[in-house]
Design an enzyme around this catalytic site. Structure first.
Site, PDB file in Angstrom:
ATOM      1  N   LYS A 267       0.853  -1.176   0.000  1.00  0.00           N
ATOM      2  CA  LYS A 267       0.000   0.000   0.000  1.00  0.00           C
ATOM      3  C   LYS A 267       0.889   1.226   0.000  1.00  0.00           C
ATOM      4  O   LYS A 267       1.772   1.355   0.824  1.00  0.00           O
ATOM      5  CB  LYS A 267      -0.857  -0.018   1.252  1.00  0.00           C
ATOM      6  CG  LYS A 267      -1.832   1.104   1.283  1.00  0.00           C
ATOM      7  CD  LYS A 267      -2.908   0.844   2.298  1.00  0.00           C
ATOM      8  CE  LYS A 267      -4.012   1.864   2.138  1.00  0.00           C
ATOM      9  NZ  LYS A 267      -5.317   1.299   2.353  1.00  0.00           N
ATOM     10  N   ASP A 363     -11.840   2.879  10.551  1.00  0.00           N
ATOM     11  CA  ASP A 363     -12.482   2.750   9.245  1.00  0.00           C
ATOM     12  C   ASP A 363     -13.021   1.328   9.065  1.00  0.00           C
ATOM     13  O   ASP A 363     -12.742   0.666   8.081  1.00  0.00           O
ATOM     14  CB  ASP A 363     -11.497   3.129   8.141  1.00  0.00           C
ATOM     15  CG  ASP A 363     -12.206   3.528   6.840  1.00  0.00           C
ATOM     16  OD1 ASP A 363     -13.442   3.702   6.856  1.00  0.00           O
ATOM     17  OD2 ASP A 363     -11.532   3.648   5.814  1.00  0.00           O
TER      18      ASP A 363
END
Ligand SMILES: *[C@@H]1O[C@H](CO)[C@@H](O)[C@H](O)[C@H]1NC(C)=O
Ligand SMILES: *[C@@H]1O[C@H](CO)[C@@H](O)[C@H](O)[C@H]1NC(C)=O
Ligand SMILES: *[C@@H]1O[C@H](CO)[C@@H](O)[C@H](O)[C@H]1NC(C)=O
Ligand SMILES: *[C@@H]1O[C@H](CO)[C@@H](O)[C@H](O)[C@H]1NC(C)=O
Ligand SMILES: *[C@@H]1O[C@H](CO)[C@@H](O)[C@H](O)[C@H]1NC(C)=O
Ligand SMILES: *[C@@H]1O[C@H](CO)[C@@H](O)[C@H](O)[C@H]1NC(C)=O
Ligand SMILES: *[C@@H]1O[C@H](CO)[C@@H](O)[C@H](O)[C@H]1NC(C)=O
Ligand SMILES: *[C@@H]1O[C@H](CO)[C@@H](O)[C@H](O)[C@H]1NC(C)=O
Ligand SMILES: *[C@@H]1O[C@H](CO)[C@@H](O)[C@H](O)[C@H]1NC(C)=O
Ligand SMILES: *[C@@H]1O[C@H](CO)[C@@H](O)[C@H](O)[C@H]1NC(C)=O
Ligand SMILES: *[C@@H]1O[C@H](CO)[C@@H](O)[C@H](O)[C@H]1NC(C)=O
Length: 546
Positions: A267, A363
């Site tokens: 990522k 999240d």
């Protein structure tokens, strides 16, 4: 080990092997030169299968892919069935392009009169679109619980015209109906659709896919694609055209990424300043210390002095829970209720562990719940709250949670707590029960947010209306009882006052009991009697499932 050496050694474990073969030429082939990518001002680069009329030769692309330049907009234009479409973006690797009808960006009152027809074109509308239906000259008043976008600029009689995303329920007392495809990326982001006009929606455009010979091999070998006089595909190489679709003989570009043989997911985060990067590495060190069977493992981060931050995660093969429940290829009937309960328990277990480690996920959503081939859960993207600490006085570029999952209490005080994760997790529980996405603008106004929908349905004794029909809620008593028990738990977790929500370890215990058919600790569930739950405003409300 210092954070720097930690990151460095972690990165050291990643071996990147590039074998690039340089192409050396003395004089370049004229057809190769002629097919150099060109653009219209700031628009995307144009190359095969497209060609830019006047700027490139027709042999650089196919006739149905002929483009012209719109000089005002500085964008290329594709004509389909007499309409001009501005091309905002092209992805050659995906064979897709984002287009907007030129009237939408020019005409003060765009009023499409024809459905898009792509017969006998190499184009098709990307399946991810939704239809925005324009209804003209309607003789009835709309029920105001539908999200409608009026065409007031068109109306000058007593009849009304408007756009709507969900038209099946609207009857047929309109004179004309035209379906306009609209890109659905962001379909679930309610913020994109509130407080805007129908023109804003038309301006979103949509994605077309094309079907033509692939240029990937030719292009990646340094060539440029085109065709010969009999429309056969040719790879124009710097040293002349090649019959095969590559300028290389048989050796090819290789890129390998591996850790001691494992697949990883990398990522990449946005550029950052050096001081933040330092703090970031400290936090990454904490996160790499976390170990739980239902958390994605984080192996480390990259970059010694560079501003680029890479997080290297364990790779999980089988997509996200969101993909399985309501993604484009979803087949929710392959996820029986027992599997969904297992997913709920494992996710809760990972969140409980994070909370015990003083980490708020921030999240939690079905897109961050990864599944392996046996539907074991791996929760991803945790710890962003540590990597990007929220600063009240500061407009942060950090991820702020996802619409549909955000704790309403957070909006009041801008304080994330473990109870914010509990709220978001409850939205995931309702997704597991319903297979519906957390936000869907095509649902009625009250039901756009799944959390609202759940609270309203439960309070009005209509839970059964939102249960995924494939679960067997109506036929299997055990399914019915456990679905009700999970909905009851979700309801408690969706209280707008965070102090009324249970903590994650209680949620975990209750789910485990439900999975073992014990129905949780403080629940008044019985086969015959109604459930008693607390409504969000703390008034006792009685409900049952039918
Ligand atoms: C085109 O798509 C690329 C990749 O998705 C994106 O980075 C870029 O910002 C897009 N450009 C425009 C003009 O939308
Ligand atoms: C290409 O498709 C993939 C998968 O559908 C998507 O994630 C990616 O954003 C697309 N790229 C562009 C440039 O549109
Ligand atoms: C949109 O409408 C067209 C025709 O009006 C139809 O062919 C297409 O299937 C519809 N797409 C969706 C996603 O409903
Ligand atoms: C709507 O009604 C007006 C007035 O009768 C008419 O001129 C117009 O063509 C109609 N529009 C459509 C799309 O049917
Ligand atoms: C409203 O007026 C415009 C411009 O005169 C015309 O093009 C349009 O068809 C009219 N709409 C209706 C519904 O009559
Ligand atoms: C567009 O397609 C829809 C759905 O197929 C149909 O009901 C409608 O009449 C079509 N509109 C036109 C103008 O052909
Ligand atoms: C061709 O390859 C180059 C890099 O080698 C890349 O930048 C470009 O986008 C590619 N073009 C197409 C049409 O695939
Ligand atoms: C076009 O290319 C094909 C395949 O390479 C070849 O068979 C054909 O003769 C070529 N035609 C012309 C006119 O160059
Ligand atoms: C998991 O992914 C593999 C490889 O893509 C596929 O063969 C398999 O069917 C998938 N399993 C599930 C349960 O989706
Ligand atoms: C949906 O929930 C979000 C928070 O997740 C909130 O900002 C938004 O106002 C809600 N929308 C509706 C229509 O309830
Ligand atoms: C349900 O009610 C019956 C009869 O009142 C009682 O025997 C049983 O223990 C109850 N079950 C639960 C789970 O409370």
């Amino acid at each position: 080990m210092t954070p720097q050496s930690f990151c460095y050694t972690s990165l050291h474990k990643i071996f990147l092997t590039f074998i690039l073969l340089a192409t050396q030429t003395l004089s370049r082939d004229p057809k190769f030169e002629a097919c150099e990518p060109k653009s219209c001002g700031k628009g995307p680069k144009i190359s095969f299968p497209f060609y830019l009329s006047g700027k490139q030769e027709p042999f650089c692309g196919y006739p149905s892919f002929e483009l012209t330049c719109d000089d005002d907009q500085e964008l290329p234009v594709l004509g389909i069935a007499g309409e001009d479409y501005l091309i905002k973006n092209i992805s050659y690797s995906n064979q897709s392009l984002q287009v907007v009808n030129s009237r939408a960006s020019r005409d003060p009152c765009p009023s499409p009169m024809h459905n898009l027809t792509l017969h006998r074109t190499p184009f098709s509308v990307n399946p991810s679109h939704v239809n925005f239906s324009i209804l003209y000259n309607c003789s009835y008043n709309l029920r105001n619980d539908f999200t409608t976008y009026p065409l007031t600029c068109y109306d000058n009689t007593s009849l009304r015209s408007f756009g709507v995303f969900q038209r099946e329920t609207l009857g047929s007392s309109c004179q004309k109906l035209v379906d306009v495809p609209v890109s659905a990326s962001g379909k679930f982001d309610v913020n994109l659709y509130l407080g805007i006009t129908y023109i804003d929606i038309l301006k979103r455009g949509f994605v077309l896919n094309w079907d033509a010979h692939s240029c990937v091999r030719c292009n990646s070998s340094g060539g440029r694609c085109g065709h010969n006089d009999s429309s056969e595909f040719v790879c124009f190489c710097p040293d002349g055209p090649k019959i095969h679709d590559t300028c290389r003989n048989d050796r090819s570009l290789k890129l390998k990424i591996g850790i001691d043989g494992r697949s990883v997911a990398v990522k990449r985060l946005y550029d950052n300043n050096i001081k933040r990067a330092e703090q970031f590495r400290n936090e990454v060190e904490i996160l790499t210390g976390l170990r739980h069977p239902n958390l994605v493992s984080l192996f480390g981060c990259s970059s010694k002095q560079s501003r680029e931050l890479l997080l290297v995660y364990e790779y999980v093969a089988n997509g996200t829970l969101a993909d399985h429940l309501h993604g484009p290829q979803a087949n929710p009937s392959l996820l029986p209720w027992s599997t969904r309960l297992k997913i709920a328990v494992e996710t809760a277990s990972a969140l409980k562990y994070l909370h015990a480690s003083k980490i708020i996920h921030r999240d939690v959503k079905s897109n961050n719940i990864l599944l392996d081939q046996n539907f074991n859960v791996k929760v991803a993207d945790f710890g962003l709250s540590r990597l990007f600490p929220m600063d009240k006085t500061h407009v942060s570029t950090a991820p702020q949670g996802t619409p549909g999952y955000v704790d309403p209490d957070y909006h009041l005080c801008y304080q994330l707590s473990k109870k914010s994760d509990v709220y978001s997790f409850a939205v995931v529980l309702m997704e597991l029960i319903s297979s519906l996405p957390a936000v869907d603008i095509t649902r009625t106004r009250q039901e756009i947010n799944l959390s609202n929908m759940a609270v309203v349905k439960i309070q009005s004794h209509k839970l059964h209306e939102m249960v995924d029909p494939s679960l067997g809620f109506d036929t299997d008593t055990r399914v019915r009882e456990t679905v009700i028990a999970v909905a009851e738990l979700a309801f408690q977790c969706l209280q707008s006052d965070k102090d009324l929500r249970p903590c994650m370890s209680h949620v975990m215990d209750t789910l485990t009991k439900i999975e073992n058919n014990g129905f949780g600790s403080n629940m008044d569930v019985n086969k015959s009697g109604p459930l008693v739950v607390q409504s969000p405003n703390s008034v006792m409300a009685k409900w049952d499932s039918k």
